[in-house]
Design a protein around this motif. Sequence first.
Motif, PDB file in Angstrom:
ATOM      1  N   ILE A   1       6.965  -1.577 -13.573  1.00 46.92           N
ATOM      2  CA  ILE A   1       5.736  -1.857 -12.805  1.00 46.92           C
ATOM      3  C   ILE A   1       6.073  -1.950 -11.318  1.00 46.92           C
ATOM      4  CG2 ILE A   1       3.748  -3.415 -12.510  1.00 46.92           C
ATOM      5  CD1 ILE A   1       4.396  -4.592 -15.264  1.00 46.92           C
ATOM      6  N   ILE A   2       5.197  -1.347 -10.503  1.00 45.81           N
ATOM      7  CA  ILE A   2       5.349  -1.467  -9.047  1.00 45.81           C
ATOM      8  C   ILE A   2       4.176  -2.305  -8.536  1.00 45.81           C
ATOM      9  CG2 ILE A   2       5.406  -0.185  -6.869  1.00 45.81           C
ATOM     10  CD1 ILE A   2       6.309   2.207  -8.752  1.00 45.81           C
ATOM     11  N   PHE A   3       4.480  -3.446  -7.972  1.00 49.66           N
ATOM     12  CA  PHE A   3       3.451  -4.313  -7.386  1.00 49.66           C
ATOM     13  C   PHE A   3       3.362  -3.975  -5.903  1.00 49.66           C
ATOM     14  CE2 PHE A   3       4.939  -6.605 -11.087  1.00 49.66           C
ATOM     15  CZ  PHE A   3       3.817  -7.234 -11.596  1.00 49.66           C
ATOM     16  N   ILE A   4       2.146  -3.772  -5.392  1.00 52.19           N
ATOM     17  CA  ILE A   4       2.007  -3.453  -3.966  1.00 52.19           C
ATOM     18  C   ILE A   4       1.325  -4.615  -3.250  1.00 52.19           C
ATOM     19  CG2 ILE A   4       1.175  -1.798  -2.256  1.00 52.19           C
ATOM     20  CD1 ILE A   4       1.175   0.344  -4.343  1.00 52.19           C
ATOM     21  N   ALA A   5       2.007  -5.141  -2.229  1.00 51.32           N
ATOM     22  CA  ALA A   5       1.472  -6.294  -1.472  1.00 51.32           C
ATOM     23  C   ALA A   5       1.542  -6.021   0.024  1.00 51.32           C
ATOM     24  CB  ALA A   5       2.239  -7.561  -1.819  1.00 51.32           C
ATOM     25  N   VAL A   6       1.108  -4.825   0.418  1.00 53.61           N
ATOM     26  CA  VAL A   6       1.019  -4.545   1.863  1.00 53.61           C
ATOM     27  C   VAL A   6      -0.438  -4.759   2.281  1.00 53.61           C
ATOM     28  CG1 VAL A   6       2.917  -2.882   1.830  1.00 53.61           C
ATOM     29  CG2 VAL A   6       0.564  -2.060   1.539  1.00 53.61           C
ATOM     30  N   PRO A   7      -0.733  -4.929   3.571  1.00 51.14           N
ATOM     31  CA  PRO A   7      -2.130  -5.098   3.986  1.00 51.14           C
ATOM     32  C   PRO A   7      -2.982  -3.877   3.588  1.00 51.14           C
ATOM     33  CG  PRO A   7      -0.607  -5.623   5.778  1.00 51.14           C
ATOM     34  CD  PRO A   7       0.215  -5.027   4.692  1.00 51.14           C
ATOM     35  N   GLY A   8      -4.279  -4.118   3.415  1.00 50.60           N
ATOM     36  CA  GLY A   8      -5.192  -3.043   2.985  1.00 50.60           C
ATOM     37  C   GLY A   8      -5.112  -1.800   3.860  1.00 50.60           C
ATOM     38  N   LEU A   9      -4.876  -2.016   5.157  1.00 51.96           N
ATOM     39  CA  LEU A   9      -4.881  -0.873   6.073  1.00 51.96           C
ATOM     40  C   LEU A   9      -3.633   0.001   5.886  1.00 51.96           C
ATOM     41  CD1 LEU A   9      -6.316  -2.581   9.293  1.00 51.96           C
ATOM     42  CD2 LEU A   9      -7.536  -1.410   7.453  1.00 51.96           C
ATOM     43  N   ALA A  10      -2.613  -0.508   5.192  1.00 54.63           N
ATOM     44  CA  ALA A  10      -1.389   0.274   4.968  1.00 54.63           C
ATOM     45  C   ALA A  10      -1.261   0.715   3.506  1.00 54.63           C
ATOM     46  CB  ALA A  10      -0.174  -0.567   5.355  1.00 54.63           C
ATOM     47  N   PHE A  11      -2.284   0.456   2.728  1.00 55.41           N
ATOM     48  CA  PHE A  11      -2.166   0.676   1.278  1.00 55.41           C
ATOM     49  C   PHE A  11      -2.089   2.162   0.917  1.00 55.41           C
ATOM     50  CE2 PHE A  11      -3.230   0.553  -3.187  1.00 55.41           C
ATOM     51  CZ  PHE A  11      -2.670  -0.641  -3.629  1.00 55.41           C
ATOM     52  N   ARG A  12      -2.988   2.969   1.511  1.00 49.27           N
ATOM     53  CA  ARG A  12      -3.003   4.401   1.156  1.00 49.27           C
ATOM     54  C   ARG A  12      -1.669   5.062   1.520  1.00 49.27           C
ATOM     55  NH1 ARG A  12      -7.000   8.163  -0.080  1.00 49.27           N
ATOM     56  NH2 ARG A  12      -8.652   6.683   0.393  1.00 49.27           N
ATOM     57  N   GLU A  13      -1.205   4.725   2.727  1.00 40.90           N
ATOM     58  CA  GLU A  13       0.071   5.285   3.185  1.00 40.90           C
ATOM     59  C   GLU A  13       1.197   4.927   2.189  1.00 40.90           C
ATOM     60  OE1 GLU A  13       1.046   3.506   6.998  1.00 40.90           O
ATOM     61  OE2 GLU A  13       3.186   3.757   6.576  1.00 40.90           O
ATOM     62  N   THR A  14       1.179   3.681   1.717  1.00 40.80           N
ATOM     63  CA  THR A  14       2.224   3.231   0.787  1.00 40.80           C
ATOM     64  C   THR A  14       2.132   3.979  -0.544  1.00 40.80           C
ATOM     65  OG1 THR A  14       2.130   1.068   1.846  1.00 40.80           O
ATOM     66  CG2 THR A  14       3.220   1.158  -0.290  1.00 40.80           C
ATOM     67  N   VAL A  15       0.895   4.113  -1.054  1.00 38.15           N
ATOM     68  CA  VAL A  15       0.728   4.823  -2.343  1.00 38.15           C
ATOM     69  C   VAL A  15       1.139   6.292  -2.189  1.00 38.15           C
ATOM     70  CG1 VAL A  15      -0.926   5.501  -4.137  1.00 38.15           C
ATOM     71  CG2 VAL A  15      -1.088   3.243  -3.112  1.00 38.15           C
ATOM     72  N   LYS A  16       0.780   6.882  -1.047  1.00 35.48           N
ATOM     73  CA  LYS A  16       1.163   8.289  -0.815  1.00 35.48           C
ATOM     74  C   LYS A  16       2.691   8.413  -0.766  1.00 35.48           C
ATOM     75  CE  LYS A  16      -2.628  10.556   1.557  1.00 35.48           C
ATOM     76  NZ  LYS A  16      -3.161  10.889   2.880  1.00 35.48           N
ATOM     77  N   ASN A  17       3.345   7.436  -0.116  1.00 37.40           N
ATOM     78  CA  ASN A  17       4.806   7.494  -0.012  1.00 37.40           C
ATOM     79  C   ASN A  17       5.500   7.394  -1.365  1.00 37.40           C
ATOM     80  OD1 ASN A  17       4.686   7.758   2.729  1.00 37.40           O
ATOM     81  ND2 ASN A  17       5.053   5.597   3.172  1.00 37.40           N
ATOM     82  N   ILE A  18       4.891   6.639  -2.290  1.00 32.69           N
ATOM     83  CA  ILE A  18       5.579   6.505  -3.593  1.00 32.69           C
ATOM     84  C   ILE A  18       5.131   7.584  -4.587  1.00 32.69           C
ATOM     85  CG2 ILE A  18       6.055   4.023  -3.372  1.00 32.69           C
ATOM     86  CD1 ILE A  18       3.714   3.526  -5.328  1.00 32.69           C
ATOM     87  N   ALA A  19       4.038   8.288  -4.254  1.00 32.31           N
ATOM     88  CA  ALA A  19       3.485   9.271  -5.214  1.00 32.31           C
ATOM     89  C   ALA A  19       4.538  10.233  -5.771  1.00 32.31           C
ATOM     90  CB  ALA A  19       2.314  10.014  -4.587  1.00 32.31           C
ATOM     91  N   PRO A  20       5.390  10.832  -4.914  1.00 26.66           N
ATOM     92  CA  PRO A  20       6.359  11.776  -5.484  1.00 26.66           C
ATOM     93  C   PRO A  20       7.435  11.093  -6.336  1.00 26.66           C
ATOM     94  CG  PRO A  20       6.290  11.884  -3.054  1.00 26.66           C
ATOM     95  CD  PRO A  20       5.484  10.718  -3.452  1.00 26.66           C
ATOM     96  N   LEU A  21       7.483   9.759  -6.273  1.00 22.31           N
ATOM     97  CA  LEU A  21       8.553   9.041  -6.981  1.00 22.31           C
ATOM     98  C   LEU A  21       8.086   8.492  -8.329  1.00 22.31           C
ATOM     99  CD1 LEU A  21       9.511   6.903  -3.840  1.00 22.31           C
ATOM    100  CD2 LEU A  21      10.710   8.964  -4.608  1.00 22.31           C
TER     101      LEU A  21
END
Length: 438
Positions: free
Chosen positions: A142-162
């Motif tokens: 499981i990957i828990f994401i706890a970055v601010p809402g304004l950085a969430f899409r960028e974070t999900v995009k960064n992990i997408a290929p992984l």
Amino acid sequence: MTSPNDSNKNNNSANNEAGNNTSEKQNGMLAGILERASKSGIGRKKSTPNPVESAVAKDMAEIHSNPTKLRLAFLGGGSFGTAMANLAARNGCDATLWVRNKRTVKAMAKTQTNKKYLPGYKLDDRLKYSHDLAATVKDKDIIFIAVPGLAFRETVKNIAPLISGQSIVSLTKGMEKDTFAMMSDIIKEVLPEVNFGVMSGPNLAIEIMKNMPSATVIASESEPLRHAVQAALHSAFFRVFASDDVRGVELGGALKNIYAIAMGMAAAYEVGENTKAMILTRALAEMSRFGVEEGANPLTFLGLSGVGDLYATCSSELSRNYRIGNMLGRGMSIDAAVKKLGQTAEGVNTIQQVHEKATKAGIYMPITHALYAVIYEDKAALGVALHLMEAGFRSDVEFVMAHDHSNAALTAHMKNSSNSAKDNTKDDAKSKNSDADK
Ligand SMILES: NC(=O)C1=CN([C@@H]2O[C@H](COP(=O)(O)OP(=O)(O)OC[C@H]3O[C@@H](n4cnc5c(N)ncnc54)[C@H](O)[C@@H]3O)[C@@H](O)[C@H]2O)C=CC1
Ligand SMILES: O=C(CO)COP(=O)(O)O
């Protein structure tokens, strides 16, 4: 697997004879609302397990008896990501906290503290730290994401290929700027195949670090994921409850930030307990009304992620949103307050998004509109508050009880009475004049 909806159906038919009257009454009371919530299907639909779900699902029995099997990544080294990663490590899970800054990672590993966001709190020895995103995300359950809402899409995009078999859980209580997307919308959009959940509740990070008993809600359509998150984080200090209303749980966490700002502002004006109770309760009405329009179950707002989190953040100076409101109430500008806080306060953006969305959709959100007027249109707070108090007659708990919520009949009656009173006064005046004429 039996869904909660199936078991409700069974119970309903078993109780059909005896409970006919009661259920008709309830249907009447909840008229239209639950139907609208279930029609929109958000958060209630049970999707067929996908390949990603099976990664957690296949080990479910083992995970339950031995959560230490879980391999977890926490993305975001602020106060909440750190507090949750620490809980998981303390439960014996294999937990890694990813922080984007290499120097911060080094310092955290050396001191076993998060000096910037949770100074003075020692973290569990077993917690690992990394600034290498790929290595952190690889081979995790499981990957828990706890970055601010304004950085969430960028974070999900960064992990997408992984992503290969991992599930994702959002811990973020924000909304995306301009798109009004919730974090679960972003996950679905960027990673449509991935199994996901959202976790939200009254969880002030510092109280969790102090081992003060707390509880939260994991919402997901996936039962294995809900169980896995419960196994990972549940402890004698931290209870994890489950829900399948993703939209309701997520909206509770995001919307309450608006009202924490309102309450912080009200506190600056030294309002009384009656006033605080009024704000809190009408805030809950607003949240639920908005939630229903967004396809949430209104009853979810009566749970930990609704009224629970609303209460915690509206009563505590530990809440950053409350503190922003308090600074505004003391005359600071929004920019100065945000700068002084130096941490995430999601409500600042959420007010704007919800104001805009509610205005477009015609959803009655008077507190949100009033706050928007004070913060972004520079209206005087006392004048706006007075205007709120002078608003027309409304019904209580109209978001779950079937009322004519505009109270049109009563308003018309009051108007008529005041018109006929005016007419009578005119008639009196006329007759007085005509008496005088005599
Ligand atoms: N602090 C709390 O008590 C709770 C916070 N939350 C939610 O958790 C979310 C995160 O909040 P906090 O941890 O409190 O924030 P914070 O202000 O303590 O820290 C934010 C962290 O995110 C990092 N960050 C910012 N932009 C980033 C990016 N583009 N990529 C990677 N990392 C980035 C920052 O470096 C910082 O480490 C928010 O949505 C908040 O509402 C939820 C429950 C409780
Ligand atoms: O969400 C929180 C507690 O549940 C934290 O609130 P703040 O973001 O206002 O600090």
